[in-house]
Design a protein around this motif. Structure first.
Motif, PDB file in Angstrom:
ATOM      1  N   MET A  84      42.900  -9.424 -20.191  1.00 38.75           N
ATOM      2  CA  MET A  84      44.357  -9.450 -20.057  1.00 38.75           C
ATOM      3  C   MET A  84      44.797  -9.659 -18.620  1.00 38.75           C
ATOM      4  O   MET A  84      45.955  -9.935 -18.361  1.00 38.75           O
ATOM      5  N   SER A  85      43.877  -9.501 -17.688  1.00 37.86           N
ATOM      6  CA  SER A  85      44.204  -9.600 -16.272  1.00 37.86           C
ATOM      7  C   SER A  85      44.031 -11.029 -15.767  1.00 37.86           C
ATOM      8  O   SER A  85      42.924 -11.578 -15.787  1.00 37.86           O
ATOM      9  N   LEU A  86      45.111 -11.604 -15.296  1.00 34.58           N
ATOM     10  CA  LEU A  86      45.048 -12.930 -14.701  1.00 34.58           C
ATOM     11  C   LEU A  86      44.129 -12.928 -13.482  1.00 34.58           C
ATOM     12  O   LEU A  86      43.370 -13.876 -13.263  1.00 34.58           O
ATOM     13  N   GLU A  87      44.157 -11.862 -12.713  1.00 37.60           N
ATOM     14  CA  GLU A  87      43.296 -11.750 -11.529  1.00 37.60           C
ATOM     15  C   GLU A  87      41.820 -11.724 -11.925  1.00 37.60           C
ATOM     16  O   GLU A  87      40.983 -12.373 -11.303  1.00 37.60           O
ATOM     17  N   ALA A  88      41.472 -10.994 -12.982  1.00 34.29           N
ATOM     18  CA  ALA A  88      40.084 -10.950 -13.448  1.00 34.29           C
ATOM     19  C   ALA A  88      39.627 -12.334 -13.909  1.00 34.29           C
ATOM     20  O   ALA A  88      38.523 -12.777 -13.576  1.00 34.29           O
ATOM     21  N   ILE A  89      40.470 -13.025 -14.650  1.00 37.11           N
ATOM     22  CA  ILE A  89      40.119 -14.363 -15.137  1.00 37.11           C
ATOM     23  C   ILE A  89      39.956 -15.327 -13.968  1.00 37.11           C
ATOM     24  O   ILE A  89      39.008 -16.121 -13.926  1.00 37.11           O
ATOM     25  N   ARG A  90      40.840 -15.240 -12.994  1.00 37.36           N
ATOM     26  CA  ARG A  90      40.727 -16.102 -11.814  1.00 37.36           C
ATOM     27  C   ARG A  90      39.394 -15.891 -11.113  1.00 37.36           C
ATOM     28  O   ARG A  90      38.682 -16.842 -10.795  1.00 37.36           O
ATOM     29  N   ARG A  91      39.028 -14.632 -10.901  1.00 37.75           N
ATOM     30  CA  ARG A  91      37.761 -14.322 -10.219  1.00 37.75           C
ATOM     31  C   ARG A  91      36.562 -14.739 -11.064  1.00 37.75           C
ATOM     32  O   ARG A  91      35.545 -15.194 -10.530  1.00 37.75           O
ATOM     33  N   SER A  92      36.653 -14.570 -12.368  1.00 38.11           N
ATOM     34  CA  SER A  92      35.552 -14.975 -13.258  1.00 38.11           C
ATOM     35  C   SER A  92      35.315 -16.475 -13.177  1.00 38.11           C
ATOM     36  O   SER A  92      34.173 -16.936 -13.111  1.00 38.11           O
ATOM     37  N   LYS A  93      36.379 -17.245 -13.193  1.00 38.73           N
ATOM     38  CA  LYS A  93      36.260 -18.705 -13.148  1.00 38.73           C
ATOM     39  C   LYS A  93      35.681 -19.186 -11.827  1.00 38.73           C
ATOM     40  O   LYS A  93      34.959 -20.186 -11.790  1.00 38.73           O
ATOM     41  N   GLU A  94      35.972 -18.480 -10.733  1.00 38.14           N
ATOM     42  CA  GLU A  94      35.475 -18.884  -9.409  1.00 38.14           C
ATOM     43  C   GLU A  94      33.958 -18.879  -9.333  1.00 38.14           C
ATOM     44  O   GLU A  94      33.371 -19.681  -8.628  1.00 38.14           O
ATOM     45  N   SER A  95      33.327 -17.952 -10.037  1.00 34.62           N
ATOM     46  CA  SER A  95      31.873 -17.807  -9.913  1.00 34.62           C
ATOM     47  C   SER A  95      31.153 -18.043 -11.236  1.00 34.62           C
ATOM     48  O   SER A  95      30.037 -17.583 -11.423  1.00 34.62           O
ATOM     49  N   ALA A  96      31.782 -18.772 -12.147  1.00 31.73           N
ATOM     50  CA  ALA A  96      31.210 -18.940 -13.482  1.00 31.73           C
ATOM     51  C   ALA A  96      30.024 -19.897 -13.492  1.00 31.73           C
ATOM     52  O   ALA A  96      30.127 -21.031 -13.024  1.00 31.73           O
ATOM     53  N   PRO A  97      28.907 -19.437 -14.047  1.00 32.87           N
ATOM     54  CA  PRO A  97      27.779 -20.345 -14.278  1.00 32.87           C
ATOM     55  C   PRO A  97      28.138 -21.356 -15.381  1.00 32.87           C
ATOM     56  O   PRO A  97      29.139 -21.188 -16.077  1.00 32.87           O
ATOM     57  N   PRO A  98      27.313 -22.377 -15.574  1.00 32.42           N
ATOM     58  CA  PRO A  98      27.576 -23.347 -16.637  1.00 32.42           C
ATOM     59  C   PRO A  98      27.653 -22.677 -18.013  1.00 32.42           C
ATOM     60  O   PRO A  98      26.997 -21.664 -18.265  1.00 32.42           O
ATOM     61  N   HIS A  99      28.445 -23.246 -18.879  1.00 33.47           N
ATOM     62  CA  HIS A  99      28.595 -22.801 -20.277  1.00 33.47           C
ATOM     63  C   HIS A  99      29.284 -21.444 -20.397  1.00 33.47           C
ATOM     64  O   HIS A  99      29.127 -20.770 -21.411  1.00 33.47           O
ATOM     65  N   GLN A 100      30.001 -21.049 -19.351  1.00 33.34           N
ATOM     66  CA  GLN A 100      30.810 -19.839 -19.419  1.00 33.34           C
ATOM     67  C   GLN A 100      32.273 -20.227 -19.243  1.00 33.34           C
ATOM     68  O   GLN A 100      32.617 -20.969 -18.328  1.00 33.34           O
ATOM     69  N   TYR A 101      33.103 -19.701 -20.151  1.00 31.30           N
ATOM     70  CA  TYR A 101      34.517 -20.051 -20.194  1.00 31.30           C
ATOM     71  C   TYR A 101      35.335 -18.764 -20.253  1.00 31.30           C
ATOM     72  O   TYR A 101      34.917 -17.800 -20.890  1.00 31.30           O
ATOM     73  N   PHE A 102      36.500 -18.784 -19.639  1.00 28.82           N
ATOM     74  CA  PHE A 102      37.310 -17.580 -19.541  1.00 28.82           C
ATOM     75  C   PHE A 102      38.742 -17.869 -19.933  1.00 28.82           C
ATOM     76  O   PHE A 102      39.278 -18.931 -19.626  1.00 28.82           O
ATOM     77  N   GLN A 103      39.321 -16.899 -20.610  1.00 27.65           N
ATOM     78  CA  GLN A 103      40.668 -17.087 -21.111  1.00 27.65           C
ATOM     79  C   GLN A 103      41.464 -15.798 -20.964  1.00 27.65           C
ATOM     80  O   GLN A 103      40.956 -14.709 -21.269  1.00 27.65           O
ATOM     81  N   LEU A 104      42.696 -15.960 -20.520  1.00 26.85           N
ATOM     82  CA  LEU A 104      43.640 -14.849 -20.463  1.00 26.85           C
ATOM     83  C   LEU A 104      44.063 -14.561 -21.896  1.00 26.85           C
ATOM     84  O   LEU A 104      44.658 -15.424 -22.555  1.00 26.85           O
ATOM     85  N   ALA A 105      43.698 -13.395 -22.407  1.00 23.84           N
ATOM     86  CA  ALA A 105      43.977 -13.095 -23.816  1.00 23.84           C
ATOM     87  C   ALA A 105      43.876 -11.601 -24.072  1.00 23.84           C
ATOM     88  O   ALA A 105      43.202 -10.870 -23.354  1.00 23.84           O
ATOM     89  N   ASP A 106      44.514 -11.183 -25.135  1.00 25.35           N
ATOM     90  CA  ASP A 106      44.460  -9.808 -25.615  1.00 25.35           C
ATOM     91  C   ASP A 106      43.296  -9.700 -26.592  1.00 25.35           C
ATOM     92  O   ASP A 106      43.297 -10.352 -27.642  1.00 25.35           O
ATOM     93  N   MET A 107      42.308  -8.900 -26.260  1.00 27.26           N
ATOM     94  CA  MET A 107      41.104  -8.810 -27.091  1.00 27.26           C
ATOM     95  C   MET A 107      41.374  -8.246 -28.481  1.00 27.26           C
ATOM     96  O   MET A 107      40.555  -8.406 -29.371  1.00 27.26           O
ATOM     97  N   GLU A 108      42.493  -7.598 -28.678  1.00 25.10           N
ATOM     98  CA  GLU A 108      42.792  -7.049 -29.999  1.00 25.10           C
ATOM     99  C   GLU A 108      43.184  -8.123 -31.001  1.00 25.10           C
ATOM    100  O   GLU A 108      42.980  -7.937 -32.200  1.00 25.10           O
ATOM    101  N   ILE A 109      43.744  -9.219 -30.540  1.00 26.36           N
ATOM    102  CA  ILE A 109      44.288 -10.205 -31.474  1.00 26.36           C
ATOM    103  C   ILE A 109      43.769 -11.622 -31.264  1.00 26.36           C
ATOM    104  O   ILE A 109      44.046 -12.498 -32.071  1.00 26.36           O
TER     105      ILE A 109
END
Length: 191
Positions: A84-109
């Motif tokens: 849910m954190s835009l900051e977490a997703i931003r940081r994840s994308k900066e250092s993502a290895p191949p075949h890893q994708y990140f999305q701002l989303a609510d894990m409940e739905i």
């Protein structure tokens, strides 16, 4: 300092707040420096690699992707991280290895109409309000492939024993024990 980063305020915001307030509370924690040095314990990494065995993974509440960065690239086909954190997703994308994708989303739905081999609540299930944990688990069970697994890690397991009991209800428990020697983190694998 953002008031949402303060421990008591953060707890209230993420437990009882509406989705946009919850997201802002998580962003505040990252931006305040509270959640910057998150390393992964080897037992969790080994379990994920063994249980998943090259399939597709969804990490719910992925944070800055400490878990994903620690995995062997041969242990998964794709990894989808949600937070849910835009900051977490931003940081994840900066250092993502191949075949890893990140999305701002609510894990409940969240539902991307894909099926996963492994769904991981890594130190995240307790951010779902307790009266909605059962529904969230059922939601993700429907997004598993046949023989798919749900992995749950929980720090301070004694504190969250009621939540753990809810997670175990009606599930086939494949593994349940400490995630690290002498530690308070618990590792549960469900089918």
């Amino acid at each position: 300092m953002n008031i949402l980063a303060l421990p008591g305020i953060h707890l209230l915001a993420h437990k009882f707040g509406w989705p946009s307030l919850r997201a802002k509370a998580f962003d505040a924690k990252y931006n305040s420096g509270h959640w910057t040095n998150m390393d992964e314990c080897p037992e969790v990494l080994r379990t994920v690699e063994r249980v998943n065995a090259g399939g597709d993974i969804a990490i719910l509440g992925c944070g800055t992707n400490a878990l994903g960065r620690g995995l062997s690239p041969h242990s998964y086909a794709t990894l989808t991280g949600l937070d849910m954190s835009l900051e977490a997703i931003r940081r994840s994308k900066e250092s993502a290895p191949p075949h890893q994708y990140f999305q701002l989303a609510d894990m409940e739905i969240f539902n991307d109409n894909r099926k996963y081999d492994t769904v991981i609540f890594h130190e995240s299930i307790y951010y779902i309000p307790s009266n909605r944990v059962r529904d969230a688990l059922n939601h993700w069970r429907k997004q598993l492939r046949p023989d798919g697994k749900i992995i749950i890690t929980i720090a301070q397991a004694e504190r969250y024993r009621d939540l753990i009991a809810t997670a175990l209800e009606g599930a086939t428990v494949l593994e349940d024990g400490p995630a690290q020697s002498g530690g308070q983190r618990r590792l549960i694998v469900l089918q």
